[in-house]
Design a protein around this motif. Structure first.
Motif, PDB file in Angstrom:
ATOM      1  N   GLN A 122       1.542   6.677  -6.768  1.00 36.00           N
ATOM      2  CA  GLN A 122       0.378   7.435  -7.208  1.00 36.00           C
ATOM      3  C   GLN A 122       0.447   8.908  -6.801  1.00 36.00           C
ATOM      4  OE1 GLN A 122      -3.051   5.191  -6.061  1.00 36.00           O
ATOM      5  NE2 GLN A 122      -4.460   6.647  -7.013  1.00 36.00           N
ATOM      6  N   TYR A 123       0.827   9.169  -5.576  1.00 29.17           N
ATOM      7  CA  TYR A 123       0.706  10.540  -5.067  1.00 29.17           C
ATOM      8  C   TYR A 123       2.027  11.310  -5.038  1.00 29.17           C
ATOM      9  CZ  TYR A 123      -3.913   9.005  -3.773  1.00 29.17           C
ATOM     10  OH  TYR A 123      -5.191   8.510  -3.831  1.00 29.17           O
TER      11      TYR A 123
ATOM     12  N   LYS B 118       0.847  -1.213   0.000  1.00 31.77           N
ATOM     13  CA  LYS B 118       0.000   0.000   0.000  1.00 31.77           C
ATOM     14  C   LYS B 118       0.879   1.258   0.000  1.00 31.77           C
ATOM     15  CE  LYS B 118      -4.418  -0.798  -0.162  1.00 31.77           C
ATOM     16  NZ  LYS B 118      -4.879  -1.981   0.468  1.00 31.77           N
TER      17      LYS B 118
ATOM     18  N   SER C 268       2.567  15.061   4.460  1.00 31.02           N
ATOM     19  CA  SER C 268       1.167  15.163   4.044  1.00 31.02           C
ATOM     20  C   SER C 268       0.620  16.586   4.197  1.00 31.02           C
ATOM     21  CB  SER C 268       0.307  14.179   4.830  1.00 31.02           C
ATOM     22  OG  SER C 268       0.463  14.432   6.194  1.00 31.02           O
TER      23      SER C 268
ATOM     24  N   PHE D 152      -4.358   4.037   3.878  1.00 34.80           N
ATOM     25  CA  PHE D 152      -3.987   4.156   2.462  1.00 34.80           C
ATOM     26  C   PHE D 152      -5.081   3.666   1.506  1.00 34.80           C
ATOM     27  CE2 PHE D 152       0.026   4.039   4.813  1.00 34.80           C
ATOM     28  CZ  PHE D 152       0.611   5.192   4.315  1.00 34.80           C
TER      29      PHE D 152
ATOM     30  N   ASP E 230      -8.698   4.183  -0.531  1.00 35.11           N
ATOM     31  CA  ASP E 230      -9.175   5.417  -1.184  1.00 35.11           C
ATOM     32  C   ASP E 230      -9.963   6.290  -0.213  1.00 35.11           C
ATOM     33  OD1 ASP E 230      -7.946   4.683  -3.453  1.00 35.11           O
ATOM     34  OD2 ASP E 230      -9.732   3.807  -4.414  1.00 35.11           O
TER      35      ASP E 230
ATOM     36  N   LEU F  89      -7.686   7.746   2.623  1.00 36.91           N
ATOM     37  CA  LEU F  89      -6.898   8.918   2.206  1.00 36.91           C
ATOM     38  C   LEU F  89      -7.771  10.163   2.114  1.00 36.91           C
ATOM     39  CD1 LEU F  89      -4.519   7.299  -0.460  1.00 36.91           C
ATOM     40  CD2 LEU F  89      -3.868   8.260   1.761  1.00 36.91           C
TER      41      LEU F  89
ATOM     42  N   TYR G 107       1.140   4.196  -2.749  1.00 41.49           N
ATOM     43  CA  TYR G 107       0.961   5.605  -2.336  1.00 41.49           C
ATOM     44  C   TYR G 107       2.086   6.463  -2.924  1.00 41.49           C
ATOM     45  CZ  TYR G 107       0.887   9.535   1.021  1.00 41.49           C
ATOM     46  OH  TYR G 107       0.871  10.786   1.613  1.00 41.49           O
ATOM     47  N   TYR G 108       3.309   5.979  -2.798  1.00 39.97           N
ATOM     48  CA  TYR G 108       4.449   6.729  -3.358  1.00 39.97           C
ATOM     49  C   TYR G 108       4.319   6.845  -4.883  1.00 39.97           C
ATOM     50  CZ  TYR G 108       7.518   7.597   0.637  1.00 39.97           C
ATOM     51  OH  TYR G 108       8.062   8.116   1.792  1.00 39.97           O
TER      52      TYR G 108
END
Ligand code: PLP
Length: 395
Positions: free
Chosen positions: A91-92, A84, A210, A290, A292, A295, A88-89
């Motif tokens: 995608q974001y 996960k 964040s 993490f 959807d 987040l 996250y790294y």
């Protein structure tokens, strides 16, 4: 006879939070009619999101069944959580990591302090001042030589490489605690080039990633070359309210090979020897962050704190007080009025309007004459505190 690690005698007693607490208690006793507003809170105040508490409930139920029981887990964390974080790294943050480069921890503090295990004691350590005190204290405990680089108003509290301050291990914290300042891509690139040339290493604390909204880097690996010279520490404490739940992660890229030693393998060896992993229930809770909806929901909480930070910075702007932070961080850092020390301003603010903050001198010598307020109080209290401060400082 047992020999004691006498380096512990060299650690400064900070007294910071006990001293502020004592002064607040004394003030409240004398003035019970005034509600003190603590803008000194360094801990989150909003509860965990429902995705997290549901995941914890489900995982604890599982643990009470024969089929779902989990004993010792992998020291470096379960694959379900590492995958996960990897996503996250991707995608974001637009950074690709190998899952084996991610190590799950019980928070950033332990890993930041424990990473010292894999480096020899004869390294020269370079640490910004002011900064999160754990970098300094964990190195003093080992008797290591520390050099400081100065955060000042002139450099926006973002010290840059200084060829006159040579070292081997460089700590960077961005967005910074206590100043809230965040390095830009260009600034971090200069750091990476500087440290790479010296075959040194950057220990990069991204605990507040964040909160970044300005476009500043959220991970050091956004910068080319960082995987050859940086370890990154991250935490769910401020991101998802995990200060009491305890979970974080550390990235040790496989490219980090020094003197024929892989730091990734050394860290794995260190963790498998000295750490037995984060509990299954907490890792399931972290996994839910993490998701959807997880987040989306943590973003609502972060937005709440960020709205507080905007109220704080708007007031300082109105008062013509220059500051750093607030945009990429829950911390706002500003210069106290001329002629006052950080502690004198603490007393002035508390006695003058019943608002408590944190004296900047508690974060290093360069913090003297500065003050930190945090955005972790409620919206209503933040509005009230800033209106009290405005009235007091306008006089
Ligand atoms: N790094 C910085 C800069 C912090 O301010 C903090 C906590 O205040 C930490 C690390 C520790 O985080 P954790 O709660 O994950 O141990």
């Amino acid at each position: 006879m047992v020999k004691i690690n006498k380096n512990y005698a060299k650690i400064k007693e900070t007294y910071l939070f006990s001293e502020t607490a004592k002064k607040i208690a004394a003030f409240s006793e004398k003035h019970p009619e005034i509600q003190v507003i603590k803008m000194s809170i360094g801990d989150v105040t909003k509860p965990l999101i429902p995705e997290v508490t549901e995941a914890m409930k489900k995982a604890s139920e599982e643990m009470g069944t024969q089929k779902g029981f989990h004993g010792y887990g992998p020291e470096q964390g379960y694959d379900f959580l590492k995958d996960k974080i990897k996503k996250y790294y991707e995608q974001y943050i637009k950074v690709n990591l190998d899952a084996d480069e991610i190590f799950i921890s019980d928070g950033a503090k332990s890993d930041i302090a424990n990473i010292t295990d894999i480096f020899s004691n004869d390294n020269i350590i370079v640490i910004p001042d002011p900064v999160y005190p754990v970098y300094v204290d964990s190195n003093i405990m080992l008797g290591r030589e520390i050099k400081y680089i100065h955060g000042t108003e002139e450099n926006g509290f973002l010290p840059m490489p200084d060829p006159t301050v040579e070292g081997d291990i460089f700590y960077l914290c961005s967005p910074n605690n206590p100043t809230g300042a965040a390095y830009s891509h260009e600034q971090l690139k200069k750091w990476i080039d500087f440290v790479s040339e010296r075959k040194g290493i950057i220990l990069y604390d991204a605990a507040y990633e964040s909160f970044v909204t300005s476009g500043a880097p959220r991970s050091v690996y956004e910068i080319e070359g960082a995987k050859n010279c940086a370890i990154e520490f991250c935490s769910l404490s401020k991101t998802a309210g995990f200060t009491g739940t305890r979970c974080g992660y550390t990235i040790v890229p496989k490219n980090l090979i020094f003197d024929g030693f892989s730091l990734n393998k050394m860290w794995l060896r260190r963790q498998t020897t000295k750490f037995n992993g984060v509990s299954y229930v907490v890792q399931r809770a972290a996994e839910a962050v993490f998701s959807d909806t997880g987040l989306k929901n943590i973003r609502k909480t972060i937005n709440y704190y960020q709205r507080n930070a905007r109220i704080m910075t708007d007031t300082l702007k109105k008062l013509g007080i220059s500051f750093t932070g607030g945009e990429d961080s829950p911390y706002v850092w500003f210069k106290v009025p001329d002629g006052m020390s950080s502690w004198e301003f603490f007393d002035y603010l508390l006695n003058g309007c019943g608002v408590a903050g944190t004296p900047g001198s508690g974060f290093g010598n360069c913090g003297e004459g500065y003050f930190r307020l945090t955005a972790f109080n409620t919206y209503e209290n933040t509005v009230e505190a800033m209106s009290r401060i405005e009235k007091l400082l306008k006089k």
